[in-house]
Design an enzyme around this catalytic site. Structure first.
Site, PDB file in Angstrom:
ATOM      1  N   GLY A 266       0.826  -1.306   0.059  1.00 14.90           N
ATOM      2  CA  GLY A 266      -0.022   0.254  -0.150  1.00 14.90           C
ATOM      3  C   GLY A 266       0.685   1.162  -0.085  1.00 14.90           C
ATOM      4  O   GLY A 266       0.113   2.551  -0.101  1.00 14.90           O
ATOM      5  N   PRO A 304       4.593  -5.189  -1.012  1.00 13.80           N
ATOM      6  CA  PRO A 304       4.388  -3.963  -1.716  1.00 13.80           C
ATOM      7  C   PRO A 304       4.248  -4.174  -3.160  1.00 13.80           C
ATOM      8  O   PRO A 304       4.617  -5.050  -3.597  1.00 13.80           O
ATOM      9  CB  PRO A 304       5.931  -3.253  -1.868  1.00 13.80           C
ATOM     10  CG  PRO A 304       6.730  -4.597  -1.418  1.00 13.80           C
ATOM     11  CD  PRO A 304       5.921  -5.474  -0.717  1.00 13.80           C
ATOM     12  N   GLY A 305       3.199  -3.169  -3.922  1.00 14.33           N
ATOM     13  CA  GLY A 305       3.024  -3.466  -5.316  1.00 14.33           C
ATOM     14  C   GLY A 305       3.490  -2.271  -5.854  1.00 14.33           C
ATOM     15  O   GLY A 305       4.600  -2.122  -6.719  1.00 14.33           O
ATOM     16  N   ARG A 306       2.479  -1.325  -5.716  1.00 10.44           N
ATOM     17  CA  ARG A 306       2.870   0.128  -6.810  1.00 10.44           C
ATOM     18  C   ARG A 306       4.236   0.602  -6.443  1.00 10.44           C
ATOM     19  O   ARG A 306       4.788   1.255  -7.363  1.00 10.44           O
ATOM     20  CB  ARG A 306       1.829   1.239  -6.229  1.00 10.44           C
ATOM     21  CG  ARG A 306       1.803   2.200  -7.086  1.00 10.44           C
ATOM     22  CD  ARG A 306       0.812   3.359  -6.039  1.00 10.44           C
ATOM     23  NE  ARG A 306      -0.117   3.133  -5.661  1.00 10.44           N
ATOM     24  CZ  ARG A 306      -1.353   2.868  -6.435  1.00 10.44           C
ATOM     25  NH1 ARG A 306      -1.625   3.569  -7.508  1.00 10.44           N
ATOM     26  NH2 ARG A 306      -2.677   2.493  -5.951  1.00 10.44           N
ATOM     27  N   ARG A 342      -6.555   4.205 -14.842  1.00 13.02           N
ATOM     28  CA  ARG A 342      -6.660   5.216 -13.514  1.00 13.02           C
ATOM     29  C   ARG A 342      -7.365   6.446 -13.657  1.00 13.02           C
ATOM     30  O   ARG A 342      -8.058   6.775 -12.809  1.00 13.02           O
ATOM     31  CB  ARG A 342      -5.335   5.172 -13.021  1.00 13.02           C
ATOM     32  CG  ARG A 342      -4.615   3.695 -12.834  1.00 13.02           C
ATOM     33  CD  ARG A 342      -3.239   3.770 -12.294  1.00 13.02           C
ATOM     34  NE  ARG A 342      -3.353   4.103 -10.643  1.00 13.02           N
ATOM     35  CZ  ARG A 342      -3.117   5.332 -10.327  1.00 13.02           C
ATOM     36  NH1 ARG A 342      -2.833   6.353 -11.102  1.00 13.02           N
ATOM     37  NH2 ARG A 342      -3.761   5.681  -9.062  1.00 13.02           N
ATOM     38  N   TYR A 346     -10.199   6.580 -11.375  1.00 13.29           N
ATOM     39  CA  TYR A 346     -10.190   7.248 -10.080  1.00 13.29           C
ATOM     40  C   TYR A 346     -10.274   8.657 -10.068  1.00 13.29           C
ATOM     41  O   TYR A 346      -9.733   9.607  -9.219  1.00 13.29           O
ATOM     42  CB  TYR A 346      -9.194   6.820  -9.176  1.00 13.29           C
ATOM     43  CG  TYR A 346      -8.909   5.332  -9.274  1.00 13.29           C
ATOM     44  CD1 TYR A 346      -9.664   4.431  -8.508  1.00 13.29           C
ATOM     45  CD2 TYR A 346      -7.795   4.684 -10.037  1.00 13.29           C
ATOM     46  CE1 TYR A 346      -9.378   3.210  -8.473  1.00 13.29           C
ATOM     47  CE2 TYR A 346      -7.801   3.306 -10.204  1.00 13.29           C
ATOM     48  CZ  TYR A 346      -8.402   2.466  -9.288  1.00 13.29           C
ATOM     49  OH  TYR A 346      -8.135   1.049  -9.020  1.00 13.29           O
ATOM     50  N   CYS A 372     -15.092   5.752 -27.347  1.00 10.92           N
ATOM     51  CA  CYS A 372     -16.229   6.454 -27.398  1.00 10.92           C
ATOM     52  C   CYS A 372     -16.965   6.549 -25.924  1.00 10.92           C
ATOM     53  O   CYS A 372     -18.151   5.851 -25.554  1.00 10.92           O
ATOM     54  CB  CYS A 372     -17.231   5.551 -28.382  1.00 10.92           C
ATOM     55  SG  CYS A 372     -16.666   5.642 -29.755  1.00 10.92           S
ATOM     56  N   TYR A 400      -0.429  -0.848 -12.080  1.00 10.20           N
ATOM     57  CA  TYR A 400      -2.137  -0.725 -12.242  1.00 10.20           C
ATOM     58  C   TYR A 400      -2.224   0.137 -13.815  1.00 10.20           C
ATOM     59  O   TYR A 400      -3.120   0.692 -13.897  1.00 10.20           O
ATOM     60  CB  TYR A 400      -2.675   0.010 -11.285  1.00 10.20           C
ATOM     61  CG  TYR A 400      -2.457  -0.890 -10.028  1.00 10.20           C
ATOM     62  CD1 TYR A 400      -2.897  -2.028  -9.754  1.00 10.20           C
ATOM     63  CD2 TYR A 400      -1.776   0.158  -8.856  1.00 10.20           C
ATOM     64  CE1 TYR A 400      -2.546  -2.461  -8.628  1.00 10.20           C
ATOM     65  CE2 TYR A 400      -1.470  -0.485  -7.699  1.00 10.20           C
ATOM     66  CZ  TYR A 400      -1.862  -1.897  -7.609  1.00 10.20           C
ATOM     67  OH  TYR A 400      -1.867  -2.709  -6.239  1.00 10.20           O
TER      68      TYR A 400
HETATM   69  C1  LIG Z   1      -3.907  -7.988  -0.025  1.00 12.43           C
HETATM   70  C2  LIG Z   1      -2.962  -6.939  -0.981  1.00 12.43           C
HETATM   71  N1  LIG Z   1      -1.579  -6.815  -0.640  1.00 12.43           N
HETATM   72  C3  LIG Z   1      -0.815  -5.896  -1.266  1.00 12.43           C
HETATM   73  C4  LIG Z   1      -1.286  -4.839  -2.279  1.00 12.43           C
HETATM   74  C5  LIG Z   1      -0.518  -4.014  -2.851  1.00 12.43           C
HETATM   75  O1  LIG Z   1      -0.729  -2.813  -2.702  1.00 12.43           O
HETATM   76  P1  LIG Z   1       0.267  -1.621  -3.333  1.00 12.43           P
HETATM   77  O2  LIG Z   1       0.179  -1.861  -4.724  1.00 12.43           O
HETATM   78  O3  LIG Z   1      -0.640  -0.303  -3.020  1.00 12.43           O
HETATM   79  O4  LIG Z   1       1.379  -1.730  -2.725  1.00 12.43           O
HETATM   80  C6  LIG Z   1      -3.021  -5.093  -2.504  1.00 12.43           C
HETATM   81  C7  LIG Z   1      -3.482  -4.095  -3.302  1.00 12.43           C
HETATM   82  O5  LIG Z   1      -3.811  -2.851  -2.821  1.00 12.43           O
HETATM   83  C8  LIG Z   1      -3.538  -5.975  -1.682  1.00 12.43           C
HETATM   84  O6  LIG Z   1      -4.908  -6.121  -2.053  1.00 12.43           O
HETATM   85  N1  LIG Z   2      -6.070  -0.264  -8.900  1.00 17.72           N
HETATM   86  C1  LIG Z   2      -5.897   0.809  -8.028  1.00 17.72           C
HETATM   87  C2  LIG Z   2      -4.835   0.096  -7.038  1.00 17.72           C
HETATM   88  C3  LIG Z   2      -5.794  -1.073  -6.341  1.00 17.72           C
HETATM   89  C4  LIG Z   2      -4.842  -1.408  -5.225  1.00 17.72           C
HETATM   90  C5  LIG Z   2      -5.738  -3.067  -4.977  1.00 17.72           C
HETATM   91  N2  LIG Z   2      -5.676  -3.644  -3.876  1.00 17.72           N
HETATM   92  C6  LIG Z   2      -4.883   2.139  -8.327  1.00 17.72           C
HETATM   93  O1  LIG Z   2      -4.689   1.998  -9.470  1.00 17.72           O
HETATM   94  O2  LIG Z   2      -4.447   2.702  -7.896  1.00 17.72           O
END
Ligand SMILES: Cc1ncc(COP(=O)(O)O)c(C=O)c1O
Ligand SMILES: N[C@@H](CCCC[NH3+])C(=O)O
Length: 444
Positions: A266, A304-306, A342, A346, A372, A400
Protein backbone atom coordinates in the site's frame (compact mmCIF):
# COMPACT_ATOMS: atom_id res chain seq x y z
CA UNK A 1 -4.58 9.96 -6.98
CA UNK A 2 -6.67 13.09 -6.64
CA UNK A 3 -9.18 14.91 -8.74
CA UNK A 4 -7.94 17.16 -11.51
CA UNK A 5 -7.85 20.88 -10.95
CA UNK A 6 -6.67 23.87 -12.93
CA UNK A 7 -3.82 24.28 -10.45
CA UNK A 8 -2.23 21.19 -11.97
CA UNK A 9 -2.23 22.59 -15.48
CA UNK A 10 1.42 23.57 -15.31
CA UNK A 11 2.66 20.04 -14.49
CA UNK A 12 4.10 19.34 -17.90
CA UNK A 13 6.06 22.57 -18.13
CA UNK A 14 8.54 21.61 -15.40
CA UNK A 15 11.50 20.80 -17.58
CA UNK A 16 13.22 23.52 -19.54
CA UNK A 17 14.00 23.14 -23.25
CA UNK A 18 17.63 22.26 -23.71
CA UNK A 19 20.55 23.55 -21.69
CA UNK A 20 21.05 21.02 -18.96
CA UNK A 21 19.89 17.65 -17.76
CA UNK A 22 16.83 17.61 -15.46
CA UNK A 23 15.78 14.70 -13.26
CA UNK A 24 12.14 14.13 -12.38
CA UNK A 25 11.32 13.87 -8.67
CA UNK A 26 10.35 10.35 -7.60
CA UNK A 27 11.43 8.81 -10.93
CA UNK A 28 14.89 7.37 -10.33
CA UNK A 29 15.73 6.32 -13.91
CA UNK A 30 13.90 9.05 -15.82
CA UNK A 31 15.48 12.29 -16.96
CA UNK A 32 15.18 15.06 -19.53
CA UNK A 33 18.53 15.38 -21.30
CA UNK A 34 20.21 18.62 -22.35
CA UNK A 35 18.65 18.33 -25.82
CA UNK A 36 15.13 18.14 -24.36
CA UNK A 37 14.70 14.39 -24.88
CA UNK A 38 13.03 12.25 -22.23
CA UNK A 39 15.16 9.20 -21.36
CA UNK A 40 14.39 6.12 -19.26
CA UNK A 41 17.39 4.10 -18.10
CA UNK A 42 19.37 6.05 -20.72
CA UNK A 43 17.10 5.16 -23.66
CA UNK A 44 15.36 7.84 -25.73
CA UNK A 45 11.63 7.28 -25.28
CA UNK A 46 10.86 9.00 -28.59
CA UNK A 47 13.14 6.57 -30.37
CA UNK A 48 11.55 3.55 -28.64
CA UNK A 49 8.06 4.81 -29.47
CA UNK A 50 8.94 5.19 -33.16
CA UNK A 51 10.70 1.83 -33.28
CA UNK A 52 8.09 -0.30 -31.50
CA UNK A 53 4.92 1.73 -32.17
CA UNK A 54 2.37 3.14 -29.72
CA UNK A 55 0.62 2.74 -27.34
CA UNK A 56 3.67 1.21 -25.66
CA UNK A 57 4.49 0.47 -22.04
CA UNK A 58 8.19 0.84 -21.20
CA UNK A 59 9.66 -0.30 -17.87
CA UNK A 60 13.10 0.12 -16.33
CA UNK A 61 14.47 -2.96 -14.62
CA UNK A 62 17.00 -0.84 -12.73
CA UNK A 63 14.22 1.37 -11.34
CA UNK A 64 12.35 -1.71 -10.06
CA UNK A 65 15.48 -3.10 -8.41
CA UNK A 66 16.29 0.36 -6.91
CA UNK A 67 12.85 0.43 -5.31
CA UNK A 68 13.24 -3.13 -4.04
CA UNK A 69 16.66 -2.29 -2.58
CA UNK A 70 15.03 0.23 -0.21
CA UNK A 71 12.90 -2.55 1.32
CA UNK A 72 15.84 -4.96 1.34
CA UNK A 73 18.19 -2.53 3.12
CA UNK A 74 15.72 -1.88 5.91
CA UNK A 75 14.93 -5.59 6.35
CA UNK A 76 18.52 -6.85 6.24
CA UNK A 77 19.35 -8.86 9.34
CA UNK A 78 15.69 -9.38 10.29
CA UNK A 79 13.65 -12.49 9.55
CA UNK A 80 11.53 -11.30 6.63
CA UNK A 81 9.97 -11.97 3.24
CA UNK A 82 9.10 -9.38 0.59
CA UNK A 83 6.05 -10.63 -1.33
CA UNK A 84 5.62 -8.50 -4.46
CA UNK A 85 1.89 -7.77 -4.92
CA UNK A 86 1.84 -8.81 -8.53
CA UNK A 87 -1.57 -7.33 -9.31
CA UNK A 88 0.29 -4.04 -9.83
CA UNK A 89 2.18 -5.37 -12.84
CA UNK A 90 2.00 -9.04 -13.68
CA UNK A 91 4.13 -9.22 -16.81
CA UNK A 92 6.15 -12.45 -16.68
CA UNK A 93 9.50 -10.69 -17.11
CA UNK A 94 8.66 -8.35 -14.23
CA UNK A 95 7.78 -11.34 -12.04
CA UNK A 96 10.99 -13.06 -13.12
CA UNK A 97 12.98 -9.96 -12.15
CA UNK A 98 11.55 -10.01 -8.63
CA UNK A 99 11.79 -13.82 -8.32
CA UNK A 100 15.49 -13.67 -9.23
CA UNK A 101 15.97 -10.93 -6.63
CA UNK A 102 14.67 -13.36 -3.98
CA UNK A 103 11.13 -12.03 -3.64
CA UNK A 104 8.01 -13.96 -2.89
CA UNK A 105 4.61 -12.93 -4.25
CA UNK A 106 1.22 -11.84 -2.99
CA UNK A 107 -1.36 -13.39 -5.32
CA UNK A 108 -5.14 -13.04 -5.47
CA UNK A 109 -6.26 -15.58 -8.08
CA UNK A 110 -5.49 -18.88 -9.75
CA UNK A 111 -4.36 -16.94 -12.81
CA UNK A 112 -1.80 -15.03 -10.75
CA UNK A 113 -0.54 -18.32 -9.30
CA UNK A 114 0.04 -19.73 -12.80
CA UNK A 115 1.88 -16.57 -13.82
CA UNK A 116 4.26 -16.78 -10.85
CA UNK A 117 4.98 -20.44 -11.57
CA UNK A 118 5.53 -19.69 -15.28
CA UNK A 119 7.98 -16.92 -14.34
CA UNK A 120 10.04 -19.25 -12.15
CA UNK A 121 8.77 -17.92 -8.80
CA UNK A 122 9.10 -20.09 -5.70
CA UNK A 123 5.66 -21.33 -4.56
CA UNK A 124 6.98 -21.64 -1.00
CA UNK A 125 7.24 -17.82 -1.00
CA UNK A 126 3.65 -17.17 -2.15
CA UNK A 127 0.93 -15.74 0.09
CA UNK A 128 -2.57 -16.11 -1.35
CA UNK A 129 -4.91 -13.19 -0.52
CA UNK A 130 -8.41 -12.34 -1.76
CA UNK A 131 -11.97 -12.49 -0.46
CA UNK A 132 -13.39 -14.96 -2.98
CA UNK A 133 -11.04 -17.91 -3.40
CA UNK A 134 -12.81 -20.80 -5.10
CA UNK A 135 -12.35 -24.44 -4.07
CA UNK A 136 -10.54 -25.08 -7.36
CA UNK A 137 -8.11 -22.23 -6.68
CA UNK A 138 -7.50 -23.58 -3.18
CA UNK A 139 -6.80 -27.10 -4.49
CA UNK A 140 -4.34 -25.83 -7.08
CA UNK A 141 -2.53 -23.60 -4.56
CA UNK A 142 -2.25 -26.48 -2.08
CA UNK A 143 -0.87 -28.74 -4.79
CA UNK A 144 1.64 -26.05 -5.82
CA UNK A 145 2.74 -25.70 -2.18
CA UNK A 146 2.07 -22.04 -1.43
CA UNK A 147 3.49 -20.68 1.78
CA UNK A 148 0.23 -19.44 3.23
CA UNK A 149 -3.43 -18.64 2.57
CA UNK A 150 -4.43 -15.18 3.83
CA UNK A 151 -7.97 -16.09 4.85
CA UNK A 152 -10.57 -13.31 4.81
CA UNK A 153 -13.75 -14.85 6.30
CA UNK A 154 -15.12 -17.68 8.44
CA UNK A 155 -16.74 -19.26 5.40
CA UNK A 156 -13.36 -19.36 3.69
CA UNK A 157 -11.79 -21.05 6.74
CA UNK A 158 -14.37 -23.85 6.61
CA UNK A 159 -14.02 -24.31 2.85
CA UNK A 160 -10.24 -24.32 2.95
CA UNK A 161 -10.18 -26.92 5.73
CA UNK A 162 -12.55 -29.19 3.78
CA UNK A 163 -10.52 -28.84 0.58
CA UNK A 164 -7.28 -29.58 2.44
CA UNK A 165 -8.73 -32.65 4.22
CA UNK A 166 -9.99 -34.02 0.88
CA UNK A 167 -6.52 -33.52 -0.59
CA UNK A 168 -4.86 -35.20 2.41
CA UNK A 169 -3.05 -31.98 3.36
CA UNK A 170 -3.05 -29.23 5.96
CA UNK A 171 -3.35 -25.72 4.61
CA UNK A 172 -1.09 -23.10 6.22
CA UNK A 173 -3.24 -20.09 7.16
CA UNK A 174 -2.94 -16.52 8.27
CA UNK A 175 -6.07 -14.54 9.08
CA UNK A 176 -6.40 -11.23 7.31
CA UNK A 177 -7.59 -8.92 10.02
CA UNK A 178 -9.50 -5.76 9.20
CA UNK A 179 -8.05 -3.36 11.79
CA UNK A 180 -10.57 -0.55 11.09
CA UNK A 181 -7.82 1.98 10.41
CA UNK A 182 -8.29 4.87 7.98
CA UNK A 183 -5.45 4.79 5.45
CA UNK A 184 -6.40 8.27 4.22
CA UNK A 185 -6.58 7.24 0.58
CA UNK A 186 -9.13 7.17 -2.28
CA UNK A 187 -12.34 5.38 -1.16
CA UNK A 188 -12.07 2.84 -4.01
CA UNK A 189 -8.65 1.65 -2.79
CA UNK A 190 -9.12 1.82 0.97
CA UNK A 191 -9.36 -1.72 2.34
CA UNK A 192 -8.84 -1.56 6.11
CA UNK A 193 -12.09 0.06 7.28
CA UNK A 194 -15.11 -1.72 8.76
CA UNK A 195 -17.12 -0.72 5.69
CA UNK A 196 -14.73 -2.50 3.31
CA UNK A 197 -15.31 -6.08 2.19
CA UNK A 198 -11.81 -7.17 3.19
CA UNK A 199 -10.62 -9.17 6.16
CA UNK A 200 -12.09 -10.45 9.42
CA UNK A 201 -13.18 -7.72 11.86
CA UNK A 202 -10.60 -7.13 14.57
CA UNK A 203 -13.05 -7.91 17.37
CA UNK A 204 -14.01 -11.25 15.78
CA UNK A 205 -10.48 -12.37 15.00
CA UNK A 206 -9.66 -14.17 18.26
CA UNK A 207 -12.73 -16.39 17.90
CA UNK A 208 -11.80 -17.01 14.26
CA UNK A 209 -8.30 -18.11 15.32
CA UNK A 210 -9.83 -20.54 17.85
CA UNK A 211 -11.97 -21.98 15.07
CA UNK A 212 -8.99 -22.20 12.69
CA UNK A 213 -6.93 -24.03 15.31
CA UNK A 214 -9.76 -26.55 15.78
CA UNK A 215 -10.29 -27.33 12.08
CA UNK A 216 -8.59 -30.53 10.91
CA UNK A 217 -7.31 -29.26 7.56
CA UNK A 218 -5.61 -26.07 8.79
CA UNK A 219 -2.28 -25.12 10.36
CA UNK A 220 -2.23 -21.58 11.76
CA UNK A 221 1.02 -19.82 10.80
CA UNK A 222 0.48 -16.08 10.87
CA UNK A 223 -1.56 -12.91 10.85
CA UNK A 224 -1.92 -10.22 8.19
CA UNK A 225 -3.64 -7.02 7.19
CA UNK A 226 -3.64 -4.66 4.21
CA UNK A 227 -5.23 -1.29 4.81
CA UNK A 228 -5.24 0.30 1.36
CA UNK A 229 -3.18 1.59 -1.51
CA UNK A 230 -1.33 4.85 -2.37
CA UNK A 231 -0.84 5.54 1.35
CA UNK A 232 1.38 8.55 1.96
CA UNK A 233 1.60 8.60 5.79
CA UNK A 234 3.34 6.34 8.31
CA UNK A 235 0.70 6.65 11.04
CA UNK A 236 -1.98 4.38 9.54
CA UNK A 237 0.62 1.61 9.18
CA UNK A 238 1.76 1.99 12.78
CA UNK A 239 -1.84 2.05 14.03
CA UNK A 240 -2.64 -1.10 12.06
CA UNK A 241 0.52 -2.92 13.19
CA UNK A 242 -0.19 -1.95 16.81
CA UNK A 243 -3.66 -3.46 16.53
CA UNK A 244 -2.24 -6.62 14.91
CA UNK A 245 0.29 -7.02 17.73
CA UNK A 246 -2.50 -6.68 20.33
CA UNK A 247 -4.16 -9.62 18.62
CA UNK A 248 -0.94 -11.62 18.31
CA UNK A 249 -0.58 -11.37 22.08
CA UNK A 250 -4.22 -12.40 22.70
CA UNK A 251 -4.03 -15.30 20.22
CA UNK A 252 -0.78 -16.61 21.68
CA UNK A 253 -2.18 -16.26 25.20
CA UNK A 254 -4.95 -18.58 24.00
CA UNK A 255 -2.26 -21.14 23.13
CA UNK A 256 -2.17 -20.62 19.34
CA UNK A 257 1.33 -19.88 18.06
CA UNK A 258 1.82 -17.37 15.23
CA UNK A 259 4.99 -17.46 13.20
CA UNK A 260 4.79 -14.31 11.07
CA UNK A 261 3.21 -10.87 10.93
CA UNK A 262 2.33 -9.60 7.45
CA UNK A 263 1.57 -5.86 7.25
CA UNK A 264 0.47 -5.91 3.60
CA UNK A 265 1.45 -3.34 0.98
CA UNK A 266 0.00 0.00 0.00
CA UNK A 267 2.91 2.44 0.16
CA UNK A 268 2.29 5.39 -2.16
CA UNK A 269 4.48 6.95 -4.84
CA UNK A 270 4.95 10.47 -6.17
CA UNK A 271 2.51 11.10 -9.03
CA UNK A 272 2.59 14.88 -8.62
CA UNK A 273 3.55 16.46 -5.30
CA UNK A 274 2.91 13.60 -2.84
CA UNK A 275 5.77 12.92 -0.43
CA UNK A 276 5.21 9.38 0.88
CA UNK A 277 7.77 7.90 3.27
CA UNK A 278 10.46 5.91 1.48
CA UNK A 279 10.20 2.11 1.63
CA UNK A 280 13.22 2.21 3.91
CA UNK A 281 11.62 4.70 6.33
CA UNK A 282 8.38 2.71 6.40
CA UNK A 283 10.04 -0.62 7.13
CA UNK A 284 12.40 0.85 9.73
CA UNK A 285 9.42 2.35 11.58
CA UNK A 286 7.51 -0.95 11.45
CA UNK A 287 10.52 -2.97 12.58
CA UNK A 288 11.12 -0.51 15.42
CA UNK A 289 7.53 -0.91 16.64
CA UNK A 290 7.86 -4.71 16.46
CA UNK A 291 11.07 -4.52 18.49
CA UNK A 292 9.62 -2.09 21.04
CA UNK A 293 6.63 -4.41 21.58
CA UNK A 294 8.93 -7.41 22.09
CA UNK A 295 8.28 -9.01 18.68
CA UNK A 296 11.64 -8.16 17.09
CA UNK A 297 12.45 -11.74 16.16
CA UNK A 298 9.10 -12.56 14.63
CA UNK A 299 9.20 -12.85 10.83
CA UNK A 300 7.92 -9.71 9.11
CA UNK A 301 6.23 -9.98 5.72
CA UNK A 302 5.46 -7.03 3.44
CA UNK A 303 3.41 -7.03 0.23
CA UNK A 304 4.42 -3.94 -1.79
CA UNK A 305 3.06 -3.50 -5.32
CA UNK A 306 2.86 0.07 -6.59
CA UNK A 307 5.97 1.28 -4.73
CA UNK A 308 8.12 -1.34 -6.52
CA UNK A 309 6.94 -0.76 -10.08
CA UNK A 310 4.85 2.44 -10.37
CA UNK A 311 7.60 4.91 -11.12
CA UNK A 312 9.60 2.35 -13.08
CA UNK A 313 7.28 2.58 -16.08
CA UNK A 314 5.73 4.95 -18.60
CA UNK A 315 3.02 4.65 -21.24
CA UNK A 316 4.01 6.14 -24.60
CA UNK A 317 1.34 7.49 -26.91
CA UNK A 318 1.31 9.44 -30.18
CA UNK A 319 -0.67 12.63 -30.75
CA UNK A 320 -3.18 11.96 -33.53
CA UNK A 321 -5.17 15.18 -33.77
CA UNK A 322 -5.25 18.59 -32.13
CA UNK A 323 -8.83 19.80 -31.88
CA UNK A 324 -9.00 23.33 -30.44
CA UNK A 325 -12.47 24.41 -29.33
CA UNK A 326 -14.45 27.25 -27.87
CA UNK A 327 -14.40 25.96 -24.28
CA UNK A 328 -11.84 23.13 -24.43
CA UNK A 329 -8.86 22.14 -26.52
CA UNK A 330 -8.61 18.41 -27.10
CA UNK A 331 -5.37 16.58 -27.81
CA UNK A 332 -6.45 13.20 -29.18
CA UNK A 333 -3.85 10.47 -28.67
CA UNK A 334 -3.69 6.79 -29.60
CA UNK A 335 -3.77 5.47 -26.00
CA UNK A 336 -7.09 5.32 -24.20
CA UNK A 337 -8.91 4.28 -21.06
CA UNK A 338 -8.63 0.64 -22.15
CA UNK A 339 -4.83 1.00 -21.97
CA UNK A 340 -4.72 3.04 -18.75
CA UNK A 341 -7.94 3.25 -16.76
CA UNK A 342 -6.71 5.06 -13.63
CA UNK A 343 -7.71 8.59 -14.73
CA UNK A 344 -11.19 7.44 -15.86
CA UNK A 345 -11.72 5.20 -12.84
CA UNK A 346 -10.36 7.30 -9.97
CA UNK A 347 -9.88 10.72 -11.58
CA UNK A 348 -6.21 9.96 -10.93
CA UNK A 349 -3.69 12.63 -11.88
CA UNK A 350 -0.81 11.22 -13.90
CA UNK A 351 1.95 13.45 -15.25
CA UNK A 352 2.15 13.73 -19.05
CA UNK A 353 5.45 14.77 -20.61
CA UNK A 354 6.41 15.24 -24.27
CA UNK A 355 9.08 12.73 -25.23
CA UNK A 356 10.88 15.56 -27.06
CA UNK A 357 10.31 19.13 -25.90
CA UNK A 358 9.48 21.62 -28.61
CA UNK A 359 9.72 25.41 -28.42
CA UNK A 360 6.66 27.61 -28.83
CA UNK A 361 3.33 28.29 -27.22
CA UNK A 362 1.95 25.72 -24.80
CA UNK A 363 -1.87 25.90 -24.92
CA UNK A 364 -3.89 24.00 -22.33
CA UNK A 365 -5.24 20.65 -23.57
CA UNK A 366 -7.38 17.80 -22.35
CA UNK A 367 -5.42 14.73 -23.42
CA UNK A 368 -8.04 12.17 -24.50
CA UNK A 369 -8.17 8.78 -26.18
CA UNK A 370 -10.21 7.51 -29.14
CA UNK A 371 -12.69 5.44 -27.07
CA UNK A 372 -16.36 6.41 -27.35
CA UNK A 373 -16.79 7.59 -23.76
CA UNK A 374 -16.49 11.12 -22.44
CA UNK A 375 -14.68 9.58 -19.46
CA UNK A 376 -11.88 8.50 -21.78
CA UNK A 377 -9.19 10.95 -20.78
CA UNK A 378 -5.59 10.58 -19.62
CA UNK A 379 -5.03 14.13 -18.38
CA UNK A 380 -7.03 17.34 -18.13
CA UNK A 381 -5.87 20.94 -18.43
CA UNK A 382 -2.29 20.22 -19.43
CA UNK A 383 -0.14 23.02 -20.85
CA UNK A 384 1.82 21.39 -23.69
CA UNK A 385 3.55 22.63 -26.86
CA UNK A 386 2.46 19.96 -29.35
CA UNK A 387 2.08 18.99 -33.01
CA UNK A 388 0.29 15.93 -34.40
CA UNK A 389 2.75 13.04 -34.55
CA UNK A 390 4.51 14.05 -31.31
CA UNK A 391 5.03 11.35 -28.70
CA UNK A 392 3.89 11.81 -25.11
CA UNK A 393 4.84 9.80 -22.02
CA UNK A 394 2.30 9.22 -19.26
CA UNK A 395 4.48 8.84 -16.18
CA UNK A 396 4.08 6.54 -13.14
CA UNK A 397 2.34 3.98 -15.36
CA UNK A 398 4.35 0.95 -14.23
CA UNK A 399 1.68 0.02 -11.63
CA UNK A 400 -1.99 -0.66 -12.36
CA UNK A 401 -1.45 0.30 -16.00
CA UNK A 402 -1.15 -2.71 -18.30
CA UNK A 403 -2.38 -4.91 -15.44
CA UNK A 404 -5.81 -3.22 -15.68
CA UNK A 405 -5.87 -2.90 -19.48
CA UNK A 406 -8.74 -4.31 -21.51
CA UNK A 407 -10.11 -4.51 -25.04
CA UNK A 408 -13.06 -2.09 -24.93
CA UNK A 409 -13.94 -0.75 -28.39
CA UNK A 410 -12.09 -3.85 -29.73
CA UNK A 411 -8.75 -2.20 -29.15
CA UNK A 412 -5.81 -4.64 -29.06
CA UNK A 413 -3.67 -4.24 -25.96
CA UNK A 414 -0.34 -2.38 -26.06
CA UNK A 415 3.12 -3.95 -26.30
CA UNK A 416 5.48 -3.88 -23.30
CA UNK A 417 9.25 -3.33 -23.20
CA UNK A 418 11.64 -3.95 -20.33
CA UNK A 419 14.86 -1.93 -20.45
CA UNK A 420 17.90 -3.49 -18.83
CA UNK A 421 21.02 -1.35 -19.23
CA UNK A 422 21.73 -1.22 -22.96
CA UNK A 423 19.28 -4.03 -23.72
CA UNK A 424 15.69 -3.49 -24.84
CA UNK A 425 13.49 -6.57 -24.35
CA UNK A 426 10.03 -6.93 -25.88
CA UNK A 427 8.33 -8.62 -22.92
CA UNK A 428 4.87 -8.63 -24.44
CA UNK A 429 4.07 -8.41 -28.13
CA UNK A 430 1.43 -5.99 -29.31
CA UNK A 431 -1.90 -7.82 -29.40
CA UNK A 432 -3.09 -8.77 -32.85
CA UNK A 433 -6.66 -7.83 -33.89
CA UNK A 434 -7.44 -11.48 -34.54
CA UNK A 435 -6.62 -12.31 -30.91
CA UNK A 436 -9.58 -10.11 -29.96
CA UNK A 437 -12.09 -12.67 -31.19
CA UNK A 438 -10.01 -15.85 -31.38
CA UNK A 439 -12.11 -17.49 -28.63
CA UNK A 440 -15.45 -16.55 -30.19
CA UNK A 441 -17.51 -18.74 -32.54
CA UNK A 442 -19.95 -17.93 -35.34
CA UNK A 443 -23.23 -19.84 -35.27
CA UNK A 444 -23.35 -22.92 -37.48
C1 LIG B 1 -3.74 -7.94 -0.15
C2 LIG B 1 -2.97 -6.91 -0.86
N1 LIG B 1 -1.65 -6.84 -0.64
C3 LIG B 1 -0.88 -5.93 -1.27
C4 LIG B 1 -1.42 -5.01 -2.15
C5 LIG B 1 -0.49 -4.06 -2.81
O1 LIG B 1 -0.86 -2.76 -2.74
P1 LIG B 1 0.05 -1.62 -3.34
O2 LIG B 1 0.16 -1.81 -4.80
O3 LIG B 1 -0.73 -0.43 -3.00
O4 LIG B 1 1.37 -1.70 -2.65
C6 LIG B 1 -2.79 -5.03 -2.39
C7 LIG B 1 -3.44 -4.01 -3.25
O5 LIG B 1 -3.81 -2.95 -2.74
C8 LIG B 1 -3.59 -6.01 -1.73
O6 LIG B 1 -4.89 -6.08 -1.97
N1 LIG C 1 -5.91 -0.12 -9.01
C1 LIG C 1 -5.60 0.81 -7.97
C2 LIG C 1 -4.91 0.16 -6.81
C3 LIG C 1 -5.66 -1.01 -6.32
C4 LIG C 1 -4.99 -1.74 -5.24
C5 LIG C 1 -5.56 -3.11 -5.14
N2 LIG C 1 -5.76 -3.59 -3.80
C6 LIG C 1 -4.82 1.98 -8.52
O1 LIG C 1 -4.61 2.06 -9.67
O2 LIG C 1 -4.40 2.83 -7.84
Amino acid sequence: MRPEGPAEAAGAGRCCLGGHEVTLPGHPQLLRDAAGELRLEGHSLAELGRRFGTPLYVYSRAAMLDALAGYQRALAGLPHLICYAMKANSNLAVLQTFARAGCGFDIVSGGELERVLAAGGDPAKIVFSGVGKTAAEMRRALEAGVRCFNVESLGELERLSAVAVAAGRRAPVSLRVNPDVDAGTHPYISTGLKDNKFGIPHDEALAAYRRAAALPGLAVVGIDCHIGSQITQLEPYLDALGRLLDLVEAVEAAGIALHHVDVGGGLGITYTDETPPSPEALVRALAELMRARGHGQRELLVEPGRSLVGNAGVLLTEVQYLKPGETKNFCIVDAAMNDLVRPAMYEAWMAIEPCQLRAGAAPVWDVVGPVCESGDWLGRDRALALEPGDLLAVLSAGAYGMAMAGNYNSRPRAAELLLDGDAVHVVREREDSRALFALERLLA
